[in-house]
Write an enzyme that holds these catalytic residues in place. Structure first.
Site, PDB file in Angstrom:
ATOM      1  N   GLU A 226       0.855  -1.188   0.000  1.00 28.00           N
ATOM      2  CA  GLU A 226       0.000   0.000   0.000  1.00 28.00           C
ATOM      3  C   GLU A 226       0.891   1.237   0.000  1.00 28.00           C
ATOM      4  O   GLU A 226       0.808   2.111   0.855  1.00 28.00           O
ATOM      5  CB  GLU A 226      -0.931  -0.032   1.203  1.00 28.00           C
ATOM      6  CG  GLU A 226      -2.019  -1.073   1.024  1.00 28.00           C
ATOM      7  CD  GLU A 226      -2.168  -1.988   2.218  1.00 28.00           C
ATOM      8  OE1 GLU A 226      -1.457  -1.818   3.207  1.00 28.00           O
ATOM      9  OE2 GLU A 226      -2.991  -2.903   2.138  1.00 28.00           O
ATOM     10  N   GLU A 295      -7.211  -7.121  -2.098  1.00 29.03           N
ATOM     11  CA  GLU A 295      -7.474  -7.376  -0.679  1.00 29.03           C
ATOM     12  C   GLU A 295      -8.880  -6.933  -0.330  1.00 29.03           C
ATOM     13  O   GLU A 295      -9.159  -5.748  -0.199  1.00 29.03           O
ATOM     14  CB  GLU A 295      -6.462  -6.647   0.222  1.00 29.03           C
ATOM     15  CG  GLU A 295      -5.096  -7.286   0.240  1.00 29.03           C
ATOM     16  CD  GLU A 295      -4.193  -6.698   1.323  1.00 29.03           C
ATOM     17  OE1 GLU A 295      -4.722  -6.021   2.247  1.00 29.03           O
ATOM     18  OE2 GLU A 295      -2.972  -6.889   1.247  1.00 29.03           O
TER      19      GLU A 295
END
Length: 1035
Positions: A226, A295
């Protein structure tokens, strides 16, 4: 007969094992195929695919658990298994690799391939995943000049080396799709998280809107993947790093697509993807790329002292259905199986040992996986429904959008005669009736209905027909294999059957001759290299008579520290100092306390009153880590131990600055020079020892360099690191430290001649606890400790080791240790590190009696376990046990009662279901698309209830059954005003003595309509028991 049956079962097991072995060694898993993509989907072997994926982290389970985890994932309707690769597990020492046991990633990928599933490998190499140090090896931070995750040459060199290692291994084992393997996609380096704007605040959340606007925001803590969340911290270096990483990945020639999770500046040939609770509004940065959700957070992680979060399956199914409804093509559940943070692998700080994550497969997933129901079953029906729509979804380039109401909409996929539709109601409160293609459909609030033929509803996300399984822990057996040793303690109406325990004290402070003294405070990780949670700091304080008199008048002195993490214990003359003070860390929201000389928190200020006597006093500080930081920019700078000044206040002559005092550490370094190499110019009379991990000039103490130079003061007459700079190459590794380091030494003699000497340095470091160093937790070494018998009336003791033996429970049910009677510490079974334990209690408030699935989810929305310890049950994998005499070793820091520890079985014996006439038949009963003529019979449209015990169990009793208008929920059912009298006999006849059963929800099955003009529901509670031929120990 029994012998013959056992022999037959043994031969069947042998045949299965040999079949798996030979398939893993020699066979292709698929015919070689290519993987590409267009704007709509991944293209596998020339065909677009709609794919659901299951996140499973192989080190969070044992290899013996892998086959059943994969099988239950496939049975649940997924197409792909996804995992990270864990760098610090695979390369604990630079250049020394570990691909054995739980880290045998090759075996894991091959098992997935042999099951017929695809594989998505996320190399990272930064994983976060609530994993220690985000998956980075700790030795990485010791490389001079390194800066993680930016345009930094040392970091990029190490990162490329590991990524290339993984790709080359997969290619060598023929695991890529074009080689006949299961790997269809790789992921590397960067992704960001998207959540709706109505999820921005955990305190006040705006209502969802029909047309959702999206923005990037930060999940805390998350992972390097991320990267978009922290890229701005690195400025231009971050942007250059992203470009370099993408080019580096493509240059490896893996032959399958690469993914970066939502990197808005991802190159054209890298797919940028989404992470979050909801990704239906996400679009990649190019029209030529498909929409991928890497995710899908189906739960959340937990910290010590925190509540347990749960995500309702109705909301999770809604999010997935919306994703496919609005053009998504690949979604992965993070996690489908969470597992366990064995050993010291949990990150944080302060993440618990369990990584259950409220996933569809329970943490204890074993040969006969314990499923989280109804989550697993409801998602299985969702996956089957999406599969029914796949022909239309892949054929259409984009859906037709139809507005059905203020907060209702349809997306219709049509092409070449196929038609599938998704009808959504985003209203959080009201059930709405909509008209679509001339028919009326009732849509519950916050739900999606799926119509594979654009006419008949096969699934609605809010209507859960899957059974509920109540997971329990059975008290199974005492920690004993000898009845003569057992005693029974009764307390609070509970019985604890225990056996004799043995104990030995852990020394408080510097426990051996292997130590060194240095001026100033050394950073925690620079000394321990994270081979232990524990580091002792020792200094000596002189107290005069005048100081004593001064304190009698003004109060006792105090130790102040600007900042510390994660746990600090303060001792004076081996006595833990007592004080009670509540602190709170605003940065983390983690409530931190200081109690009995202990401080808990992440980088919090310390004020600790201390009691000295006249003369010399030993001040001991015990610094503890509880998982290293796994998210954020500049992770390499976080470290552990202390920051800023350390002072003693309240002395007669003013404060004493301890920051530059002499401190003694538990560590030893042995140095042996070997071959003289060449001359080097250094000032006369100086020795310089410079240890780095790259061929760069170094000056000033960093990492192990500081330790060696400090020790050098003890045997060299003079020492300088400022006036002589020497290049040296050193490789670091974990401890207990015993490894060879290659370095260069500059020796300044009494003349002006200075020589460059090539040395072999043997570094033997005894760091952490004495019991750790002696490995008294292992079967081979535990007798070294000098154990003594522990009596029942013994007081709880801090810093104490305990050991006992126990037999494995019979059968194959997962095994759990109940450590609720203990305080804080670590546990081992037969030398295997179960993990950290801690009985911190969650807040009394903040939990909900009922969880309303409607509306946007956040991690505090549906929580349980208020007022109870966050974790008391700890998973012991069956493969780590033997039939009898299993060694259990506990290290206890704060005091507990080991006599109350018990071995238990994790099982689900109570199952319930509640299905009404308004539900839909199981999607598995829906006709295949290629044979469907567009017409369904009344029987096809009849809902049904399906009950199923886990493998090895059968339905032994029906506790409740009512067809009509039953009230309540599982374990709290009651009859309503309408009830068919024969409900119990009919259900009993259909289900008793069977491992599974099915009952149609219709009036004829129950002998007529018990109440006309009323929607009837069947509610059943049943109990599962072990089958007669099951339950004997696997041993």
């Amino acid at each position: 007969m029994a012998v013959a049956q056992r022999a037959r079962r043994w031969l069947q097991c042998l045949f299965v094992c040999l079949t798996i072995h030979f398939s893993l060694v020699s066979a292709e898993f698929f015919k070689p195929f290519n993987v590409s993509y267009d704007h709509r989907a991944l293209i596998i072997d020339g065909k677009r695919r709609m794919l659901n994926s299951a996140g499973i982290h192989y080190p969070r389970a044992t290899p013996e658990m892998w086959p059943d985890l994969i099988a239950k994932s496939k049975e649940g309707g997924v197409d792909v298994i996804q995992t990270y690769a864990f760098w610090n597990g695979h390369e604990p020492v630079r250049g020394q690799y570990n691909f054995e046991g739980r880290y045998d990633i090759i075996k894991f990928v091959k098992l997935v391939g042999s099951s017929g599933l695809y594989f998505h490998l996320r190399i990272g190499p930064y994983v976060c995943a609530e994993w220690n140090f985000g998956g980075f090896p700790v030795w990485l931070r010791d490389i001079p000049g390194i800066e993680f995750r930016t345009d930094n040459a040392p970091f990029k060199e190490e990162m490329q080396r590991f990524v290339k290692k993984l790709v080359d291994m997969m290619r060598g084992e023929k695991l890529f799709s074009w080689q006949g393997g299961p790997i269809i996609m790789l992921q590397h380096v960067v992704h960001v998280i998207l959540i709706p704007v109505w999820l921005e605040s955990d305190i006040s959340r705006r209502k969802a809107k029909a047309h959702i606007s999206w923005q990037t925001t930060m999940r805390a803590p998350v992972i390097e993947n991320e990267y978009g969340n922290i890229e701005k911290s690195f400025g231009q270096g971050g942007k250059e790093y992203v470009k370099w990483a993408a080019n580096m990945a493509l240059d490896l020639g893996a032959g399958v697509p690469w993914v970066m999770c939502k990197q808005t500046d991802a190159p054209d040939n890298i797919i940028d993807a989404c992470n979050g609770y909801y990704c239906d509004g996400y679009k990649p940065n190019s029209f030529n790329k498909p929409t991928i959700w890497t995710e899908d957070w189906d739960g959340w992680y937990t910290s010590w002292g925190g509540r347990l979060p749960h995500r309702p399956v109705e909301d999770l199914a809604f999010a997935v259905a919306r994703f496919f409804q609005r053009g998504g093509s690949f979604q992965n559940y993070y996690m489908y199986f969470g597992g366990t943070n064995f050993g010291r692998t949990s990150g944080g700080p302060f993440y618990i040992t369990s990584y259950d994550y409220d996933a569809p497969i329970d943490e204890y997933g074993r040969w006969h996986c314990l499923l989280s129901e109804p989550k697993w079953g409801h998602l299985k029906d969702l996956h089957a429904s999406i599969k029914l729509c796949e022909p239309a979804l892949v054929a259409a380039d984009s859906p037709q959008y139809i507005k059905l109401g203020p907060k209702q909409e349809a997306h219709v996929y049509t092409s070449q005669g196929s038609c599938s539709a998704f009808l959504a109601n985003i209203d959080e409160q009201k059930t709405t009736t909509v008209t679509f293609k001339g028919q009326k459909y009732d849509l519950p609030p916050w739900s999606v209905s799926i119509l594979p033929d654009c006419r008949n509803t096969v699934f609605n996300t809010a209507k859960v027909g899957a059974q509920t399984s109540i997971k329990t822990v059975e008290f199974d057996m005492p920690l004993s294999s000898n009845n003569s040793l057992q005693k029974v303690i009764t307390e609070n109406n509970g019985s604890y059957v225990t056996k004799s325990w043995m104990t030995v004290k852990e020394p408080v402070g510097i426990w051996g001759e292997n130590n060194f003294t240095a001026q100033g405070i050394l950073e925690h990780l620079n000394v321990t290299k994270d081979v232990s949670d524990y580091l002792w700091y020792l200094t000596r304080i002189f107290v005069s008579d005048d100081d004593i008199a001064f304190w009698e008048e003004h109060g006792i002195p105090a130790l102040t520290i600007d900042s510390t993490r994660d746990v600090l214990r303060v001792y004076v003359n081996s006595q833990l100092q007592d004080n009670y003070l509540l602190l709170c860390s605003l940065l983390t929201g983690f409530h931190v306390f200081q109690s009995e000389g202990s401080v808990v928190g992440r980088w919090v200020k310390v004020f600790q009153p201390v009691r000295f006597h006249q003369g010399y006093n030993d001040l001991l500080l015990l610094s503890e880590t509880v998982g290293l930081q796994n998210y954020g920019a500049f992770m390499e700078r976080d470290g552990g131990g202390f920051r800023g000044q350390i002072k003693l206040t309240g002395f007669r002559n003013g404060d004493i600055d301890l920051s530059k005092s002499l401190w003694t550490y538990q560590f030893k370094v042995n140095v042996r020079p070997l071959v003289k190499k060449s001359h080097l110019s250094c000032p006369r009379g100086y020795w310089a020892w410079v240890f780095t991990t790259t061929s760069q000039w170094a000056s000033g103490p960093v990492g192990l360099f500081a330790i060696v130079t400090a020790y050098g003061n003890m045997f060299m007459s003079t020492m300088s690191v400022r006036n002589c700079h020497v290049v040296a190459l050193v490789d670091f590794g974990p401890g207990p430290f015993s490894y060879e380091l290659m370095g260069l030494v500059a020796h300044g003699s009494m003349t002006h001649d200075t020589y460059l000497v090539h040395v072999s340095i043997s570094v033997v470091g005894h760091v952490g606890l004495q019991g750790e160093f002696l490995k008294i937790y292992s079967i081979e070494e535990n007798d070294k400790a000098g154990w003594n018998d522990l009596t029942l009336d013994a007081d709880p003791s801090i810093f104490t080791w305990y050991k006992t033996y126990f037999d494995a429970p019979p059968g194959t049910d997962p095994v759990a240790l109940d450590l609720g009677s203990m305080g804080k510490g670590q546990a081992w079974v037969n030398g295997h590190h179960i993990g950290r334990y801690w009985t911190l209690v969650a807040p009394n408030n903040g939990c909900q009696n009922t969880c309303d699935y409607r509306g946007a989810y956040h991690s505090d929305k549906c929580t349980t376990n208020c007022g109870k310890p966050t974790q008391t049950w700890y998973h012991v994998p069956r493969s780590w046990l033997q039939a009898s005499n299993n060694l259990l070793v506990i290290f206890e820091e704060t005091g507990g009662n080991p006599f109350k520890i018990s071995v238990n079985l994790r099982t689900a014996q109570t199952i319930c279901s509640q299905v009404s006439e308004s539900h839909y038949p199981p999607p598995q009963k829906w006709p295949k698309q290629d044979s469907f003529d567009g017409k369904l019979s009344a029987n096809d449209l009849t809902p049904e209830m399906n009950l199923r015990c886990r493998d090895g169990y059968m339905i032994s009793s029906i506790k409740f059954a009512s067809y009509g208008t039953p009230q309540g929920s599982c374990q709290k059912f009651s009859r309503g005003n309408c009830h068919a009298p024969n409900s119990l006999p009919i259900v009993s006849e259909a289900c008793l003595g069977r491992s599974s059963c099915s009952i149609k929800i219709s009036n004829p099955v129950f002998g007529g309509d018990p109440c006309r003009h009323t929607v009837k529901t069947l509610a059943v509670e049943a109990r599962c028991s072990r089958s007669s031929n099951i339950g004997k120990s696997q041993f």
